[in-house]
Enzyme design. Structure first.
Site, short mmCIF file in Angstrom:
data_model
loop_
_atom_site.label_atom_id
_atom_site.label_comp_id
_atom_site.label_asym_id
_atom_site.label_seq_id
_atom_site.Cartn_x
_atom_site.Cartn_y
_atom_site.Cartn_z
CD GLU A 99 -2.95 -1.25 0.17
OE1 GLU A 99 -2.99 -0.33 -0.69
OE2 GLU A 99 -3.71 -2.24 0.15
CG HIS A 137 -7.00 -5.60 7.61
ND1 HIS A 137 -6.42 -6.70 7.01
CD2 HIS A 137 -6.78 -4.56 6.77
CE1 HIS A 137 -5.85 -6.34 5.85
NE2 HIS A 137 -6.05 -5.03 5.69
CG HIS A 190 -4.28 -0.28 5.75
ND1 HIS A 190 -5.64 -0.10 5.65
CD2 HIS A 190 -4.02 -1.49 5.19
CE1 HIS A 190 -6.18 -1.15 5.06
NE2 HIS A 190 -5.22 -2.02 4.77
CG HIS A 196 -9.26 -3.66 2.68
ND1 HIS A 196 -8.58 -3.76 1.50
CD2 HIS A 196 -8.29 -3.74 3.64
CE1 HIS A 196 -7.29 -3.91 1.71
NE2 HIS A 196 -7.09 -3.90 3.02
CD GLU A 203 -13.23 8.33 23.69
OE1 GLU A 203 -13.33 7.11 23.74
OE2 GLU A 203 -12.19 8.94 23.99
#
Ligand code: 2HA
Ligand code: ZN
Length: 274
Positions: free
Chosen positions: A115, A141, A139, A210, A169
């Site tokens: 990525e 998952h 990134h 994803h 919050e």
């Protein structure tokens, strides 16, 4: 200084391991990058051994000559603490922002994260809109956020509002909201462009079915942002699992009152009547 003794490297490894312990990095899932500050580069650069230049797969001219610490493609977050030189690398970009070269790490071969285009295009946008303050792109998952992408409309307004509602919050932690990218093939320039477009407005972008991208100034803020969004998603999943409606919730006027006291501005587009 030894690269592995540098504070930014220790902070990177701790954050990666925290994500592993949260269950957000099955197998080789997820990736992390850090835009290294000039004084940090200087403190470790005598250890650099540059490899050959490789194309990034996109162009990031504003990041010309910058250095990044990034996870490796196919590498497992659960291994980062025990074999960091095998799992992560430092890369340098060329003076056009078109190519990169590894200068440290990934001692057993391999490339930076698949990525990399998304990470670098997000860094480029965030460096501009944050006046250089943002250094971390993450990134992961996370299970509950991904689950919600199967049952909520894939709209920024809906994800932002629903996640704001599940924990008081949240509007203080991500007042600008959350963007949503529809399902796209990961790893390429197209999903990177869609994500970085959202990063002009938001610090969080969800990839349908994803995972999630988060941007922040440092490791604590960026990990904390991912954690807060995922915690809120978990509360929503639990609530929806008990019954499909809520008996009571935080109202649009409650959010407006909170915004005054906490000195955040909450865009009205998220405070619609349901
Ligand atoms: O396997 O998470 O999006 C790494 C990824 C790709
Ligand atoms: Zn992923």
């Amino acid at each position: 200084m030894n690269v592995l003794d540098a504070e930014f490297v220790l902070g990177f490894m701790r954050m990666a391991n925290d994500g592993w312990e949260q269950g957000w990095h099955e197998r080789n899932g997820g990736n992390l990058s850090y835009r290294i500050k000039p004084e940090e580069v200087n403190s470790v650069k005598e250890q650099f051994v540059p490899k050959q230049w490789e194309p990034i797969g996109t162009t990031v001219p504003k990041l010309a000559n910058e250095y990044f610490l990034v996870t490796g493609s196919g590498k497992y977050f659960r291994n980062i603490l025990i074999k960091p030189e095998d799992s992560v690398c430092i890369i340098e970009l060329d003076d056009k922002g078109e190519n990169y070269r590894i200068v440290w790490g990934l001692v057993n071969g391999k490339r930076p994260t698949s990525e990399l285009p998304s990470h670098l295009m997000n860094h480029e946008v965030k460096m501009s809109v944050s006046s250089g303050r943002h250094h971390v792109i993450y990134h992961a998952h996370p299970t509950n956020v991904i689950a919600l992408t199967f049952v909520l409309p894939l709209k920024d307004e809906v994800f932002t509002r629903e996640l704001w509602e599940m924990a008081t919050e949240c509007p203080v932690v991500f007042p600008d909201g959350i963007g949503v990218v529809p399902w796209m093939v990961p790893g390429g320039r197209e999903i990177a462009a869609a994500t970085s477009e959202l990063m002009k407005q938001y610090d969080v972008a969800i990839w349908a079915h994803h995972g999630m991208f988060a941007s922040g100034e440092d490791f604590d803020l960026t990990f904390g942002l991912m954690h807060t969004v995922e915690k809120s998603a978990e509360i929503l999943v639990k609530t929806l699992s008990m019954r499909p409606d809520k008996l009571q919730t935080i109202t649009p006027q409650n959010f407006r009152d909170l915004a005054v006291d906490f000195k955040v501005s909450l865009p009205e587009k998220f405070l619609y009547e349901k």
